[in-house]
Design a protein around this motif. Structure first.
Motif, PDB file in Angstrom:
ATOM      1  N   ASN A 119      -5.279 -14.084  15.911  1.00 18.70           N
ATOM      2  CA  ASN A 119      -5.040 -14.400  14.497  1.00 18.70           C
ATOM      3  C   ASN A 119      -6.239 -14.029  13.640  1.00 18.70           C
ATOM      4  N   LYS A 120      -7.439 -14.352  14.142  1.00 18.33           N
ATOM      5  CA  LYS A 120      -8.637 -13.997  13.385  1.00 18.33           C
ATOM      6  C   LYS A 120      -8.797 -12.486  13.332  1.00 18.33           C
ATOM      7  N   ALA A 121      -8.496 -11.786  14.424  1.00 14.47           N
ATOM      8  CA  ALA A 121      -8.609 -10.329  14.448  1.00 14.47           C
ATOM      9  C   ALA A 121      -7.688  -9.706  13.403  1.00 14.47           C
ATOM     10  N   ARG A 122      -6.464 -10.221  13.318  1.00 17.16           N
ATOM     11  CA  ARG A 122      -5.531  -9.698  12.306  1.00 17.16           C
ATOM     12  C   ARG A 122      -6.060  -9.961  10.900  1.00 17.16           C
ATOM     13  N   GLN A 123      -6.654 -11.137  10.690  1.00 15.53           N
ATOM     14  CA  GLN A 123      -7.200 -11.460   9.383  1.00 15.53           C
ATOM     15  C   GLN A 123      -8.364 -10.545   9.022  1.00 15.53           C
ATOM     16  N   LEU A 124      -9.227 -10.290  10.011  1.00 16.46           N
ATOM     17  CA  LEU A 124     -10.367  -9.391   9.783  1.00 16.46           C
ATOM     18  C   LEU A 124      -9.895  -7.983   9.447  1.00 16.46           C
ATOM     19  N   ILE A 125      -8.918  -7.499  10.203  1.00 20.36           N
ATOM     20  CA  ILE A 125      -8.385  -6.156   9.959  1.00 20.36           C
ATOM     21  C   ILE A 125      -7.790  -6.069   8.560  1.00 20.36           C
ATOM     22  N   ARG A 126      -7.024  -7.092   8.191  1.00 19.08           N
ATOM     23  CA  ARG A 126      -6.383  -7.101   6.869  1.00 19.08           C
ATOM     24  C   ARG A 126      -7.431  -7.122   5.755  1.00 19.08           C
ATOM     25  N   MET A 127      -8.452  -7.948   5.906  1.00 18.33           N
ATOM     26  CA  MET A 127      -9.493  -8.054   4.886  1.00 18.33           C
ATOM     27  C   MET A 127     -10.290  -6.767   4.773  1.00 18.33           C
ATOM     28  N   PHE A 128     -10.705  -6.234   5.915  1.00 19.46           N
ATOM     29  CA  PHE A 128     -11.574  -5.059   5.906  1.00 19.46           C
ATOM     30  C   PHE A 128     -10.870  -3.854   5.303  1.00 19.46           C
ATOM     31  N   TYR A 129      -9.685  -3.552   5.795  1.00 21.41           N
ATOM     32  CA  TYR A 129      -9.021  -2.324   5.358  1.00 21.41           C
ATOM     33  C   TYR A 129      -8.377  -2.460   3.979  1.00 21.41           C
ATOM     34  N   SER A 130      -8.058  -3.674   3.552  1.00 20.60           N
ATOM     35  CA  SER A 130      -7.587  -3.827   2.172  1.00 20.60           C
ATOM     36  C   SER A 130      -8.721  -3.520   1.198  1.00 20.60           C
ATOM     37  N   ARG A 131      -9.953  -3.840   1.576  1.00 19.31           N
ATOM     38  CA  ARG A 131     -11.095  -3.490   0.729  1.00 19.31           C
ATOM     39  C   ARG A 131     -11.342  -1.981   0.723  1.00 19.31           C
ATOM     40  N   VAL A 132     -11.145  -1.331   1.856  1.00 21.78           N
ATOM     41  CA  VAL A 132     -11.301   0.128   1.899  1.00 21.78           C
ATOM     42  C   VAL A 132     -10.311   0.780   0.946  1.00 21.78           C
ATOM     43  N   ILE A 133      -9.066   0.336   1.000  1.00 29.48           N
ATOM     44  CA  ILE A 133      -8.026   0.901   0.135  1.00 29.48           C
ATOM     45  C   ILE A 133      -8.344   0.624  -1.332  1.00 29.48           C
ATOM     46  N   ALA A 134      -8.741  -0.620  -1.626  1.00 29.19           N
ATOM     47  CA  ALA A 134      -9.050  -0.971  -3.015  1.00 29.19           C
ATOM     48  C   ALA A 134     -10.225  -0.161  -3.537  1.00 29.19           C
ATOM     49  N   ALA A 135     -11.257   0.045  -2.706  1.00 24.27           N
ATOM     50  CA  ALA A 135     -12.415   0.837  -3.127  1.00 24.27           C
ATOM     51  C   ALA A 135     -12.002   2.265  -3.455  1.00 24.27           C
ATOM     52  N   SER A 136     -11.070   2.816  -2.678  1.00 18.41           N
ATOM     53  CA  SER A 136     -10.617   4.176  -2.961  1.00 18.41           C
ATOM     54  C   SER A 136      -9.775   4.231  -4.222  1.00 18.41           C
ATOM     55  N   GLN A 137      -8.994   3.191  -4.487  1.00 15.84           N
ATOM     56  CA  GLN A 137      -8.207   3.158  -5.724  1.00 15.84           C
ATOM     57  C   GLN A 137      -9.109   3.042  -6.945  1.00 15.84           C
ATOM     58  N   LEU A 138     -10.201   2.301  -6.828  1.00 16.02           N
ATOM     59  CA  LEU A 138     -11.067   2.040  -7.967  1.00 16.02           C
ATOM     60  C   LEU A 138     -12.077   3.143  -8.242  1.00 16.02           C
ATOM     61  N   PHE A 139     -12.638   3.759  -7.182  1.00 23.11           N
ATOM     62  CA  PHE A 139     -13.822   4.597  -7.351  1.00 23.11           C
ATOM     63  C   PHE A 139     -13.660   6.054  -6.921  1.00 23.11           C
ATOM     64  N   SER A 140     -12.493   6.460  -6.466  1.00 21.75           N
ATOM     65  CA  SER A 140     -12.329   7.854  -6.044  1.00 21.75           C
ATOM     66  C   SER A 140     -12.514   8.797  -7.217  1.00 21.75           C
ATOM     67  N   ALA A 141     -13.272   9.849  -6.985  1.00 17.96           N
ATOM     68  CA  ALA A 141     -13.479  10.888  -8.000  1.00 17.96           C
ATOM     69  C   ALA A 141     -13.906  12.168  -7.290  1.00 17.96           C
ATOM     70  N   HIS A 142     -15.208  12.326  -7.054  1.00 15.74           N
ATOM     71  CA  HIS A 142     -15.689  13.515  -6.365  1.00 15.74           C
ATOM     72  C   HIS A 142     -15.549  13.391  -4.853  1.00 15.74           C
ATOM     73  N   LYS A 143     -15.299  12.164  -4.369  1.00 16.73           N
ATOM     74  CA  LYS A 143     -14.988  11.914  -2.964  1.00 16.73           C
ATOM     75  C   LYS A 143     -14.247  10.593  -2.879  1.00 16.73           C
ATOM     76  N   ALA A 144     -13.730  10.279  -1.696  1.00 19.22           N
ATOM     77  CA  ALA A 144     -12.976   9.040  -1.529  1.00 19.22           C
ATOM     78  C   ALA A 144     -13.820   7.853  -1.989  1.00 19.22           C
ATOM     79  N   GLY A 145     -13.183   6.898  -2.672  1.00 13.19           N
ATOM     80  CA  GLY A 145     -13.935   5.814  -3.285  1.00 13.19           C
ATOM     81  C   GLY A 145     -14.756   4.986  -2.325  1.00 13.19           C
ATOM     82  N   TRP A 146     -14.282   4.803  -1.085  1.00  8.36           N
ATOM     83  CA  TRP A 146     -15.031   3.970  -0.145  1.00  8.36           C
ATOM     84  C   TRP A 146     -16.333   4.643   0.302  1.00  8.36           C
ATOM     85  N   LEU A 147     -16.460   5.934   0.074  1.00  6.94           N
ATOM     86  CA  LEU A 147     -17.685   6.663   0.424  1.00  6.94           C
ATOM     87  C   LEU A 147     -18.768   6.545  -0.651  1.00  6.94           C
ATOM     88  N   THR A 148     -18.409   6.069  -1.837  1.00  3.84           N
ATOM     89  CA  THR A 148     -19.353   6.018  -2.957  1.00  3.84           C
ATOM     90  C   THR A 148     -20.237   4.776  -2.859  1.00  3.84           C
TER      91      THR A 148
END
Length: 404
Positions: free
Chosen positions: A296-325
């Motif tokens: 259960n904790k592993a699923r929660q960690l996966i959900r939290m971590f990768y939802s932030r990756v996706i959100a970072a790319s939605q917010l900051f993508s421009a010259h490269k993927a947002g999570w790389l900035t």
């Protein structure tokens, strides 16, 4: 003597009343809350600037209040230079699924490069708050005479598409030529916030042109993956566009799941995941190990971590993927900032009481033709303690229990 006595009396009155209370600084933290940000784009149309807005979650469905627009000297100015209401805005509001769309025009004579614009439905205080739609007026936003549109001719409102996704360029003047210049995608992740120039190494200064093509500006396009500069004519306005593989910003392949672990894992750990017979299953086992075999904790960690990756790319993508900035890196590891201040060419992210630690991260604007809204982190040694404390929370699976 009468004038002097009056001034002294005024001074004594002010002193008796105590120190003057200044208005609180404007907080822009909600600009980095996925699903709550009002998205803005612009197109130059002769002597006017058309402003496009997209409100999330049908948040503009308050049809009895006016749409207010204000011009500011800067993001932290206390008083607007001018303000106005958009006539007939509620009649032009269009609902599109879960969002509301609206566009209106402003006379270009009122707009100055370097100033800021805020727009909001409601009272004047709504347009003055950090929750309004805010836009820095740059030469690009004031002079670019086209916008990106989707296959249904709606404003795209983002600077990325997926490879082979159908999109178009809607130019104000029809029948123009569109030149597309393709450059390689970057996979270079942001360095830690305490990195020094010696540990950063030599950073690439130029990009190598891979390909170019010419289209009609009014035709729909499908482009292979790459970083593009799209220009009307040979010397017309231009705009950068990121074209990513697969279902970006969603994460569908093993490589896409492993790469963002760069901020919370070692290079040896990541290499083992890449080399595993079933890399996707290996990623699950990585998180299961972090969670001490608690599924259960592993699923929660996966959900939290990768939802932030996706959100970072939605917010900051421009010259490269947002999570790389730089901003994407902090967003991914520390989460959304508690407070955001903007002033001049700086943006300050404040984390207060993050696991009993506090810190302010300063970003400075470093715009380019590909990323006019790009900011780079001012790296400092004092960030090291908070950074490693945050990484340790992820490494030990405590981030889920902490609810960060």
């Amino acid at each position: 003597m009468t004038n002097l006595a009056s001034l002294l009396l005024l001074l004594l009155t002010l002193l008796a009343a105590g120190p003057l209370q200044s208005a609180p600084r404007r907080d822009f933290a909600n600009q980095y809350q996925p699903g709550r940000t009002v998205e803005v784009d612009t197109r130059r149309e002769g002597d006017s600037l058309r402003v496009y807005l997209r409100f999330p979650n049908r948040s503009a469905q308050r049809r009895q209040v006016p749409l207010r627009v204000m011009g500011w000297l800067d993001f932290d100015a206390r008083r607007p230079l001018w303000q106005d209401t958009v006539r007939g805005a509620t009649r032009r509001l269009r609902t599109d699924g879960d969002v509301d769309r609206l566009s209106f025009a402003l006379p270009i004579s009122r707009l100055v490069s370097g100033h800021a614009l805020s727009v909001a439905f409601g009272e004047a205080k709504d347009a003055m708050s950090g929750d309004a739609a805010w836009l820095r007026l740059t030469p690009s936003t004031l002079n670019r005479s086209f916008i990106f549109i989707d296959s249904l001719s709606r404003p795209l409102m983002r600077r990325y598409v997926r490879a082979q996704e159908v999109f178009g360029v809607d130019a104000y003047a029809p029948s123009q030529t569109l030149n597309a210049y393709r450059y390689p995608l970057s996979s270079l992740a942001a360095a830690p916030p305490m990195a020094t120039s010696s540990t950063l190494g030599e950073q690439p200064r130029t990009l190598s042109l891979q390909d170019s093509a010419r289209f009609n500006a009014d035709q729909l396009l499908r482009l292979p993956a790459g970083l593009y500069l799209l220009r009307l004519g040979n010397r017309g306005p231009s705009q950068g566009l990121l074209v990513e593989e697969n279902r970006f910003p969603q994460l569908t392949t093993a490589d896409e799941l492993i790469a963002p672990l760069i901020y919370v894992s070692t290079s040896e750990e990541r290499q083992k995941l890449f080399d595993a017979p079933d890399p996707k299953k290996a990623v699950d086992y990585f998180w299961l190990g972090v969670a001490d075999d608690d599924q259960n904790k592993a699923r929660q960690l996966i959900r939290m971590f990768y939802s932030r990756v996706i959100a970072a790319s939605q917010l900051f993508s421009a010259h490269k993927a947002g999570w790389l900035t730089d901003r994407g890196m902090l967003f991914q590891v520390l989460g959304a900032p508690e407070t955001v201040y903007r002033s001049g060419n700086e943006e300050r992210w404040v984390y207060r009481g993050y696991q009993s630690l506090s810190s302010t991260f300063v970003f400075r604007a470093k715009p380019s033709i590909f990323a006019p809204d790009n900011y780079e982190l001012v790296r400092r040694p004092e960030h090291e303690f908070l950074w490693y404390a945050a990484v340790e929370l992820w490494r030990k699976g405590l981030i889920a229990r902490a609810g960060q």
